[in-house]
Scaffold this active site. Structure first.
Site, PDB file in Angstrom:
ATOM      1  N   ASP A 174      -5.873  -3.752  -2.087  1.00  0.00           N
ATOM      2  CA  ASP A 174      -4.807  -3.414  -1.144  1.00  0.00           C
ATOM      3  C   ASP A 174      -4.089  -4.659  -0.626  1.00  0.00           C
ATOM      4  OD1 ASP A 174      -3.358  -2.506   1.146  1.00  0.00           O
ATOM      5  OD2 ASP A 174      -4.711  -0.791   1.291  1.00  0.00           O
ATOM      6  N   SER A 230       0.827  -1.198   0.000  1.00  0.00           N
ATOM      7  CA  SER A 230       0.000   0.000   0.000  1.00  0.00           C
ATOM      8  C   SER A 230       0.873   1.265   0.000  1.00  0.00           C
ATOM      9  CB  SER A 230      -0.950  -0.039   1.201  1.00  0.00           C
ATOM     10  OG  SER A 230      -1.975   0.904   1.078  1.00  0.00           O
TER      11      SER A 230
END
Length: 297
Positions: free
Chosen positions: A185, A38
């Site tokens: 993610d 991320s």
């Protein structure tokens, strides 16, 4: 001293990484291979592309985070339609502005695909919801998707890793079958991939230094108060993010992890002001300075 670095996810909290990088530079620590999930993947990509601490700090100082909030045009005309996109497109914002910004910044260093970096010098973690797998880019591209890894765009890989569920619309990768995989993610399955440089044929004697945006492992398991379905969803998501990494870290060398405690800043709080950003950077600097006084041990 040359080291390898792993950066955790954390969204907007990642401004603290700037302070940590500054501290590393003061200690003459030179990052070679980098990895991240991320927001950590964003920092890892910049470092792998040759950006210095000063340059990363300058990039982020000039950045207006709200530019990344790019809902479909219809949402601006019909506000209620954002729930339509959330239901059918699985997110409120497209994430195109984020990917475009990443592409433009990496292009300044003549970095576009993984082929523009030394082999193995950047690893980006994503979550494949369709296959139920944790995926490391570019390593797993050929095996899982039959995609040539060297020419996969780094900006796309990082944007995938930063695709916070329901906030950004997930990206898709065509698979070996006729379908496409939904990618979100990487923090969903591993928010702190400290393990990523293990069992690697190109292993080196360089120490691996992790930077994690949280309290120490001992202080992470504070009981949550769950009063409604929203609280339960948040608790479920947080538990999934922490479970794998907490179990691994508890068995690994905690002496190689800089923990940066960050409170009162939301992962997707794109409206934070300059004062908050400076506090985050200072927190990263202070935590890293304290840790690196006695590292490596």
């Amino acid at each position: 001293m040359k080291i390898d670095g792993v950066f955790s996810g954390g969204g907007i909290k990642a401004y603290a990484f700037v302070g940590a990088l500054q501290s590393m530079e003061k200690k003459n620590l030179q990052l070679e291979r980098t990895a991240g999930t991320s927001a950590g993947a964003i920092v890892a990509a910049f470092v792998a592309s040759g950006y210095t601490y000063e340059e990363i700090n300058e990039l982020l100082a000039e950045l207006d985070l709200e530019e990344f909030l790019d809902p479909p045009g219809l949402s601006k005309l019909v506000p209620f339609s954002k729930w339509f996109f959330l239901y059918f497109q699985l997110g409120i914002y497209k994430g195109d502005k984020l990917e475009e910004w990443l592409y433009n910044q990496l292009a300044k260093k003549n970095v576009y695909t993984f082929n523009d970096l030394k082999p193995g010098y950047l690893k980006v973690v994503v979550s494949d919801l369709s296959l139920g797998k944790l995926v490391v880019l570019p390593d797993d591209l050929k095996r899982i998707y039959n995609i040539e890894p060297n020419y996969f765009p780094i900006a796309k890989a990082v944007r995938m890793s930063a695709g916070f569920p329901y906030f950004f619309m997930p990206k898709k990768i065509p698979g070996n079958s006729n379908g496409k995989s939904i990618i979100v993610d990487g923090g969903l399955l591993s928010n702190f991939p400290l393990w990523v440089f293990e069992n690697n044929n190109s292993s080196s004697d360089r120490p691996v230094l992790g930077v994690k945006l949280s309290e120490s492992i001992e202080n992470q398991n504070t009981p949550r108060e769950i009063k409604n379905a929203f609280d339960m969803f948040h608790a479920l998501f947080s538990t999934m993010k922490q479970a794998h990494d907490a179990r691994y870290i508890s068995k690994s060398h905690k002496n190689n992890i800089i923990f940066i405690p960050v409170t009162d800043v939301g992962t997707t709080d794109f409206h934070v002001g300059d004062e908050t950003k400076e506090l985050l950077i200072q927190s990263g600097l202070d935590s890293a300075d304290h840790f690196l006084q006695h590292w490596p041990r």
